[in-house]
Design a protein around this motif. Structure first.
Motif, PDB file in Angstrom:
ATOM      1  N   ALA A  77      34.018  40.765  32.984  1.00 49.00           N
ATOM      2  CA  ALA A  77      34.137  40.217  31.636  1.00 49.00           C
ATOM      3  C   ALA A  77      34.453  41.319  30.632  1.00 49.00           C
ATOM      4  O   ALA A  77      35.235  41.122  29.683  1.00 49.00           O
ATOM      5  N   GLU A  78      33.865  42.486  30.825  1.00 49.23           N
ATOM      6  CA  GLU A  78      34.145  43.621  29.939  1.00 49.23           C
ATOM      7  C   GLU A  78      35.581  44.095  30.097  1.00 49.23           C
ATOM      8  O   GLU A  78      36.249  44.445  29.122  1.00 49.23           O
ATOM      9  N   ALA A  79      36.068  44.096  31.338  1.00 50.22           N
ATOM     10  CA  ALA A  79      37.449  44.492  31.584  1.00 50.22           C
ATOM     11  C   ALA A  79      38.419  43.567  30.855  1.00 50.22           C
ATOM     12  O   ALA A  79      39.398  44.014  30.243  1.00 50.22           O
ATOM     13  N   LEU A  80      38.148  42.264  30.902  1.00 50.46           N
ATOM     14  CA  LEU A  80      39.000  41.316  30.183  1.00 50.46           C
ATOM     15  C   LEU A  80      38.936  41.550  28.689  1.00 50.46           C
ATOM     16  O   LEU A  80      39.953  41.472  27.982  1.00 50.46           O
ATOM     17  N   GLU A  81      37.742  41.833  28.184  1.00 48.95           N
ATOM     18  CA  GLU A  81      37.585  42.100  26.757  1.00 48.95           C
ATOM     19  C   GLU A  81      38.402  43.329  26.340  1.00 48.95           C
ATOM     20  O   GLU A  81      39.005  43.359  25.268  1.00 48.95           O
ATOM     21  N   ARG A  82      38.443  44.321  27.208  1.00 47.01           N
ATOM     22  CA  ARG A  82      39.209  45.542  26.922  1.00 47.01           C
ATOM     23  C   ARG A  82      40.716  45.310  27.038  1.00 47.01           C
ATOM     24  O   ARG A  82      41.516  46.073  26.502  1.00 47.01           O
ATOM     25  N   GLY A  83      41.111  44.282  27.802  1.00 44.51           N
ATOM     26  CA  GLY A  83      42.525  43.942  27.894  1.00 44.51           C
ATOM     27  C   GLY A  83      43.217  44.333  29.181  1.00 44.51           C
ATOM     28  O   GLY A  83      44.441  44.208  29.297  1.00 44.51           O
ATOM     29  N   HIS A  84      42.451  44.776  30.190  1.00 43.31           N
ATOM     30  CA  HIS A  84      43.070  45.064  31.485  1.00 43.31           C
ATOM     31  C   HIS A  84      42.038  44.843  32.573  1.00 43.31           C
ATOM     32  O   HIS A  84      40.986  45.477  32.588  1.00 43.31           O
ATOM     33  N   ALA A  85      42.340  43.941  33.513  1.00 44.91           N
ATOM     34  CA  ALA A  85      41.418  43.610  34.591  1.00 44.91           C
ATOM     35  C   ALA A  85      42.164  43.619  35.917  1.00 44.91           C
ATOM     36  O   ALA A  85      43.236  43.018  36.045  1.00 44.91           O
ATOM     37  N   SER A  86      41.587  44.305  36.889  1.00 43.06           N
ATOM     38  CA  SER A  86      42.154  44.363  38.237  1.00 43.06           C
ATOM     39  C   SER A  86      41.240  43.622  39.198  1.00 43.06           C
ATOM     40  O   SER A  86      40.013  43.647  39.050  1.00 43.06           O
ATOM     41  N   PHE A  87      41.836  42.990  40.217  1.00 44.30           N
ATOM     42  CA  PHE A  87      41.039  42.187  41.135  1.00 44.30           C
ATOM     43  C   PHE A  87      41.790  41.957  42.436  1.00 44.30           C
ATOM     44  O   PHE A  87      43.016  42.073  42.489  1.00 44.30           O
ATOM     45  N   GLN A  88      41.027  41.627  43.466  1.00 40.89           N
ATOM     46  CA  GLN A  88      41.577  41.301  44.777  1.00 40.89           C
ATOM     47  C   GLN A  88      41.392  39.816  45.028  1.00 40.89           C
ATOM     48  O   GLN A  88      40.271  39.305  44.954  1.00 40.89           O
ATOM     49  N   LEU A  89      42.482  39.120  45.324  1.00 39.11           N
ATOM     50  CA  LEU A  89      42.419  37.692  45.614  1.00 39.11           C
ATOM     51  C   LEU A  89      42.328  37.457  47.121  1.00 39.11           C
ATOM     52  O   LEU A  89      42.980  38.146  47.911  1.00 39.11           O
ATOM     53  N   ARG A  90      41.520  36.483  47.485  1.00 41.13           N
ATOM     54  CA  ARG A  90      41.458  36.033  48.873  1.00 41.13           C
ATOM     55  C   ARG A  90      41.624  34.523  48.866  1.00 41.13           C
ATOM     56  O   ARG A  90      40.651  33.767  48.826  1.00 41.13           O
ATOM     57  N   GLY A  91      42.866  34.074  48.872  1.00 37.87           N
ATOM     58  CA  GLY A  91      43.156  32.651  48.826  1.00 37.87           C
ATOM     59  C   GLY A  91      43.891  32.201  50.072  1.00 37.87           C
ATOM     60  O   GLY A  91      44.024  32.938  51.050  1.00 37.87           O
ATOM     61  N   HIS A  92      44.382  30.977  50.039  1.00 41.81           N
ATOM     62  CA  HIS A  92      45.177  30.453  51.142  1.00 41.81           C
ATOM     63  C   HIS A  92      46.623  30.934  51.033  1.00 41.81           C
ATOM     64  O   HIS A  92      47.303  31.113  52.039  1.00 41.81           O
ATOM     65  N   LYS A  93      47.078  31.148  49.798  1.00 40.35           N
ATOM     66  CA  LYS A  93      48.468  31.533  49.564  1.00 40.35           C
ATOM     67  C   LYS A  93      48.598  32.883  48.867  1.00 40.35           C
ATOM     68  O   LYS A  93      49.571  33.600  49.087  1.00 40.35           O
ATOM     69  N   LEU A  94      47.652  33.196  48.010  1.00 42.95           N
ATOM     70  CA  LEU A  94      47.673  34.465  47.285  1.00 42.95           C
ATOM     71  C   LEU A  94      46.647  35.421  47.881  1.00 42.95           C
ATOM     72  O   LEU A  94      45.491  35.050  48.099  1.00 42.95           O
ATOM     73  N   HIS A  95      47.093  36.661  48.117  1.00 38.50           N
ATOM     74  CA  HIS A  95      46.227  37.656  48.736  1.00 38.50           C
ATOM     75  C   HIS A  95      46.464  39.019  48.092  1.00 38.50           C
ATOM     76  O   HIS A  95      47.553  39.309  47.589  1.00 38.50           O
ATOM     77  N   GLY A  96      45.444  39.859  48.141  1.00 36.68           N
ATOM     78  CA  GLY A  96      45.615  41.237  47.718  1.00 36.68           C
ATOM     79  C   GLY A  96      45.388  41.479  46.243  1.00 36.68           C
ATOM     80  O   GLY A  96      44.845  40.641  45.521  1.00 36.68           O
ATOM     81  N   GLY A  97      45.807  42.667  45.806  1.00 39.04           N
ATOM     82  CA  GLY A  97      45.516  43.112  44.451  1.00 39.04           C
ATOM     83  C   GLY A  97      46.431  42.523  43.393  1.00 39.04           C
ATOM     84  O   GLY A  97      47.640  42.398  43.595  1.00 39.04           O
ATOM     85  N   TYR A  98      45.837  42.159  42.276  1.00 35.13           N
ATOM     86  CA  TYR A  98      46.558  41.683  41.093  1.00 35.13           C
ATOM     87  C   TYR A  98      45.938  42.323  39.857  1.00 35.13           C
ATOM     88  O   TYR A  98      44.809  42.844  39.909  1.00 35.13           O
ATOM     89  N   ALA A  99      46.652  42.270  38.763  1.00 35.23           N
ATOM     90  CA  ALA A  99      46.121  42.761  37.496  1.00 35.23           C
ATOM     91  C   ALA A  99      46.575  41.856  36.363  1.00 35.23           C
ATOM     92  O   ALA A  99      47.701  41.340  36.361  1.00 35.23           O
ATOM     93  N   LEU A 100      45.681  41.665  35.412  1.00 34.24           N
ATOM     94  CA  LEU A 100      45.995  40.978  34.159  1.00 34.24           C
ATOM     95  C   LEU A 100      45.926  41.999  33.032  1.00 34.24           C
ATOM     96  O   LEU A 100      44.912  42.690  32.879  1.00 34.24           O
TER      97      LEU A 100
END
Length: 209
Positions: free
Chosen positions: A129-152
């Motif tokens: 939540a703090e990362a989003l507040e600062r304006g940059h958030a990184s994360f790893q997805l584990r889905g059926h179609k989307l996988h790996g690292g993403y950033a907003l």
């Protein structure tokens, strides 16, 4: 349970006597596992788009992504923030009645869990939540179609049209395969297309008359 104010805008925009969308009220402990969830829904509204949602502090933080998430690290996808949604929205697939906010058909295109990889400039992990507040958030997805690292990353702030970019990171899950045509995409749960979900909802409506 999320604070009432977290979903105030969501509830204000909807008439739940007419909309099949969930009103909200499920606590984090009642939904999902140890890792927070994510969901991507295709929404055939005034304009067809993808809704990208991440579970954060008991609600779904949401962005409308016109072209949808991409698995290609070279793609920078515009993501426009929308109001927080209740956790139950991660299960919503169906139609929103004509005349209601967001009227149109919704399918669940992908779902799964994610793990925050956000850190400060010194490399120390920070709350998502703090990362989003600062304006940059990184994360790893584990889905059926989307996988790996993403950033907003927030690219515009301080106006009514705040804007972010959703970008795939260059890892082993990166590929040139892009987001499918929404009209041909199928639900991750029911395998139905937007057209099929709309037809089923119309048939149910006729039966109730």
């Amino acid at each position: 349970m999320p604070a009432t104010d977290d979903l105030e805008e969501y509830r204000r925009k909807r008439d739940f006597a007419k909309s099949a969308e969930p009103k909200g009220g499920v606590s984090r402990g009642e939904h999902g596992g140890a890792q927070p969830s994510f969901v991507v829904q295709i929404h055939d509204a005034t304009t067809t788009h993808f809704d990208f949602r991440l579970e954060v502090d008991g609600v779904l933080k949401s962005w409308a992504v016109p072209k949808g998430p991409s698995g290609d690290p070279h793609d920078k996808r515009l993501a426009m923030p929308t109001e927080d949604h209740p956790l139950e929205y991660a299960d919503f697939e169906g139609t929103i009645a004509e005349g209601e906010y967001g009227a149109g058909t919704v399918i669940l295109w992908d779902e799964g869990t994610y793990r925050s990889t956000s850190a400060d400039r010194k490399g120390k992990e920070i709350p998502f939540a703090e990362a989003l507040e600062r304006g940059h958030a990184s994360f790893q997805l584990r889905g059926h179609k989307l996988h790996g690292g993403y950033a907003l990353t927030r690219i515009r702030q301080g106006t009514d049209r705040e804007a972010w970019l959703l970008v795939k990171k260059g890892d082993t899950h990166g590929s040139r395969r892009r987001t499918p045509d929404p009209a041909r995409a199928r639900s991750v749960r029911t395998r139905r297309t937007l057209r099929q979900v709309a037809a089923d909802a119309d048939a149910d409506s006729r039966q109730r008359r």
